[in-house]
Design an enzyme around this catalytic site. Sequence first.
Site: not given
Length: 501
Positions: A181, A256, A290, A391
Site C-alpha cells: 500500500k 522505519e 527521513c 521532525e
Amino acid sequence: MVQKTAIKHYQMYIGGEFVDPSNSEYIESTNPATGEIWAYIPKGGKEDVDRAFKAARQCYESEEWSSLSPTKRGKLLRKLAEALEKNAEHLARTETQDNGKLYKEMLGQMMIIPSWYEYYAGLADKVEGTVIPLDRQSVFNYTLREPLGVVACITAWNSPLLIATFKMAAALAAGNTIVLKPSEFTSASSLEFARIFNEVGFPPGTLNVVTGYGHSVGDIISKHSLANKVTFTGGPETGRKVAVNAASNLTGVTLELGGKSPNIVFADANLDAAEAGVISGIFAASGQTCIAGSRLFVERSIADEFIDSLVRRAKEIRLGNPMSPDTQMGPAATPAQLMKIEKYVNIATDEGARVLAGGERPCDPELSKGLFYLPTILGNVRNSMRIAQEEVFGPVLSVMTFDTEEEVVKLANDSEFGLAAGIWTNDLNRSHRMARALEAGTVWVNTYRTSAPGSPFGGYKNSGLGREMGIDAIYDFMQTKSVLVELSDEIRDPFTVRTLN
Ligand code: TXE
C-alpha cells in the site's frame, strides 16, 4: 511551466489483474509544482484489501510459487531489475509529477533501484540452515529457514518506489508474497511498477497493490489476519498505530520512522566538503527525507565563517520546475507538508530562533501555484527547542555551536530520534570515537546521504524497529524451523523428558 497532459486513471493490481476499486471511488493526485490534478488513484476499501490478501495467500500456497526454487526466484528478480532499468525514465517522471521532487533526483533513485533486486536475487539461493552439535549423537538436529507468508508493505510519499524496494526485494527473495500500500499522495509509481512486474513472469498474486487512505486501507492492512509481517515507513505516530494493530494478531513489524539527525562539523574538517554535505543533508529533496541532517552543530572557532558561507549558499539555491535540470530544489509534496514547515518556523521564532535565510515562501510569481518554501537556516537555536527536537520534514536547518567533543556527543544524542548522523573531521581517531558514541543507525564520516543495498539501514530509539537492507534483512522475512531426527532404535520412557545436551 510543467507540460499539461491528460488526466490518468489508474487501477489497482490484485491477483495478477488490474482492477477498479470495489466502491468505484477515486482520489485526485495533484502535481505539487503546479497545483494541477494529473491522475486519479483508486480509493480502495475493505473488500479490496481482503481480495488482495486472499490473492497473496493463494499464490503463497500455490505449487507455482511454493515449489519455485530459490535460484529461479533469483532469476525472476534479476529480470525485474532489467525491466525496471529500461523503464527508469518513465518511473522517475511519474514520481516527480506526484511528489514534486527533482526529476534528476528521482531518475538517480530509479537507476539504483535495480541494484537492490540484483543484490537480493543473489542472496535468494544462499540462505542456509545450520546443523546443531548435540551431546546425544543419535539425534540429528538441523534448522530450515522458511518464508513467513504474506508480507504487508506500507510506504511513504517521499521516495515511494525506493522505500517499497527496500522492503519488497528482500521479502520476495525470501519467498514471501506481497500486499503493497503506497501513500495516498504518491501511489502512481507503485501502480506503474505493478505493470512492469506483471510482465516479468511472477505467478499472479505474488505482488498486489492496493491504494487508498492510510486511516482506512492502511489501518485494515496492518491488522489483517492474513498479514504475516508488516513493514512500514512513515511518521512515528502512524508507526506506533501500525505496531499496535499488528500486535493484535501477534504479527511482527519492521518500522522505519522519522529522524532529527545531527550533522557535526569540526574545525579540522575539509570545510568545503562539509558545506556541500550540510547543504545536501537538508536542502536536497527539499528536506523531505527521513535522514535529513536537520540539526547542524559547528565547532565554535569556525562557526561565524562557516555559517555565513552556508547562508550565502542557501540564498543562491534555485527553486523551480522539478523537471528542469537547472532546478536545485522543488516544492513540498503536499499542502499539509507546506503548512507543517510554516508552523515549525513560526514555533522556532516564537521560541527565540533567528531566521538567517529563508523563513518564508518565495515571492517569485512563477512559483506561486506550487508548494514552494525557501531554503531556511535558523540561528540562535537551543537543542531543547521544539525546532531541534521535532521532525519538520522540510528545508529547515537549525544551527548550533559547540566547544568540545563530549559536549557535542551529548547534544547530538539528546533526541528521541536516532536514524542517522554526519561527522566532518580529518582526525581519524576522533571519527571512530564519535561513530561509536553517537546513537544512530547510520553514521556518515565526511559524507552524507549515501546508501547501498548491502548496508543495513534503520533507526535507534524512536526512529524505528529492525533493519532494512544488508544480508540480515532477508532473515527478517523468514522464520527458523528446528528439525530433530532420532537415528537410533531406542524405545523411550514416555514419562521422562530427555535433554539432548
Ligand atoms: O506519513 P504517514 P505522512 C514523517 C514526516 C511527515 C510525517 C507525516 O515528519 O511530516 O511523517 O507524513 C499510511 N494505519 N514522515 O502523513 O501518515 C499512509 O497512507 C496504517 C517520515 O505522509 O505516517 C502512508 O502509506 N497506515 C517518513 C504511510 O502510512 C497508515 C516518510 C505513511 O504515512 C495509517 C514520510 C494508519 N492509521 C513521512 N495512517 C520517513 N520515515 O521517511 C496513515 N497510514
